[in-house]
Scaffold this motif. Structure first.
Motif, short mmCIF file in Angstrom:
data_model
loop_
_atom_site.label_atom_id
_atom_site.label_comp_id
_atom_site.label_asym_id
_atom_site.label_seq_id
_atom_site.Cartn_x
_atom_site.Cartn_y
_atom_site.Cartn_z
N SER A 233 10.41 -12.83 -0.98
CA SER A 233 9.74 -11.74 -2.05
C SER A 233 9.83 -12.65 -3.53
N ASN A 235 8.25 -13.04 -7.90
CA ASN A 235 7.01 -12.49 -8.80
C ASN A 235 6.26 -13.27 -9.42
N LYS A 258 -2.65 -2.98 -9.42
CA LYS A 258 -2.66 -3.40 -7.82
C LYS A 258 -3.46 -3.38 -7.17
N LYS A 279 5.22 -8.83 -6.68
CA LYS A 279 5.76 -8.21 -8.00
C LYS A 279 4.47 -8.77 -8.79
N THR A 280 4.03 -8.75 -9.74
CA THR A 280 2.84 -9.17 -10.65
C THR A 280 2.86 -8.04 -12.24
N TRP A 281 2.82 -8.80 -13.14
CA TRP A 281 3.10 -8.50 -14.22
C TRP A 281 1.56 -9.38 -15.55
#
Length: 303
Positions: A233, A235, A258, A279-281
């Motif tokens: 996992s 981030n 995305k 997960k990317t932001w």
């Protein structure tokens, strides 16, 4: 028949891949290793850090140091960092491979050459992208011009994309490596952490997706990396300098971000041989690329 005594000796040493931006240093490294360690794109200065790739074959262990391209413009702290990373590698290795591009000699190639003139170790010249030369008769005069510029130990024309002649380049490197025990286990291919490689893969996908839309004021920080044996996992935080850049990375309805995440995750799964949840932001951090303290906190401190 007895083998040559010198060929029975263990050799081990560091090999710097040096050159101006975008001549194919990272592609050469990846082909030699047989797997991706350094990210690539058509954009100059894709490589920002020194990346070590290790290849052990028989008695020879070569530790390849992929370096950022040496370039003239040093407007920001990140440009100065990249030039320091490349320049310091020249002083710390056993062999240098100076990579230039077919039939081209630029001011930045000359800048690199001037640094190599004071190097204390042997220099091999690799002329990349020779497969793209339509009139092959132009190659020999170009090589003769290069021969006059410096006392190179060897000049090797190569094509990094299809791996052409890289075995000859490796052979020339092997001859120049010092005798000595191997530093790393036979199966180790880099000294970089999985966390570092994950950040680089996300950055590669952004650079490939966005082309000229996003300047180099973007970096990636891995905020968490957890491997439970079945799932990794991750981030990943993408940092940009302005709100307008944030909008570009996210794209309409979040589609661009995305797609970046999907492509990076697929490549991570190949690299780590495991299932990955990524997960990317995106966050705005103004002026990070011209702030030495911010650069150090983001991992630009390995010089």
């Amino acid at each position: 028949m007895s083998q040559n005594k010198s060929s029975m000796v263990e050799r081990s040493g560091y090999v710097a891949l040096i050159g101006r931006p975008n001549v194919g240093k990272s592609t050469i490294l990846n082909h030699i290793l047989g797997q991706k360690i350094s990210i690539t794109s058509r954009k100059p200065q894709t490589t920002r850090h020194r990346v070590l790739g290790i290849k052990t074959e028989g008695l020879i262990q070569a530790m390849y140091v992929d370096t950022p391209g040496l370039h003239k413009e040093q407007k920001k702290a990140i440009n100065r960092y990249m030039n320091r990373a490349a320049s310091s590698s020249i002083k710390e290795v056993d062999v240098i491979v100076f990579v230039v591009e077919k039939l081209q000699w630029t001011d930045e190639d000359q800048l690199v050459l001037e640094q190599l003139m004071v190097a204390r170790c042997p220099v091999i010249l690799a002329v990349n992208k020779v497969d793209q030369i339509e009139d092959k008769q132009k190659l020999l005069p170009f090589l003769q011009k290069l021969t006059a510029k410096m006392d190179f130990k060897a000049i090797v024309p190569v094509s990094a994309l299809d791996g052409h002649n890289l075995s000859n380049l490796e052979e020339e490197i092997g001859k120049l490596l010092p005798e000595g025990e191997h530093f790393y286990p036979e199966d180790q291919v880099t000294d970089r952490s999985s966390r570092f490689l994950a950040a680089e893969l996300v950055r590669e996908k952004i650079m490939r997706q966005l082309g000229d839309e996003l300047p180099y004021e973007m970096t990636v920080e891995i905020e968490s990396f957890e491997d439970d044996g079945e799932l990794i996992s991750i981030n990943a935080l993408i940092l940009v300098e302005r709100d307008s850049q944030k909008s570009i990375v996210i794209g309409k309805g979040g589609k661009r971000l995305k797609l970046i995440g999907q492509e990076a995750r697929k490549e991570m799964e190949r690299m780590f041989d495991a299932k990955v949840m990524l997960k990317t932001w995106v966050k705005v951090k103004g002026g990070w690329s011209d702030d030495d303290r911010a650069l150090r906190s983001l991992g630009y401190d390995d010089v």
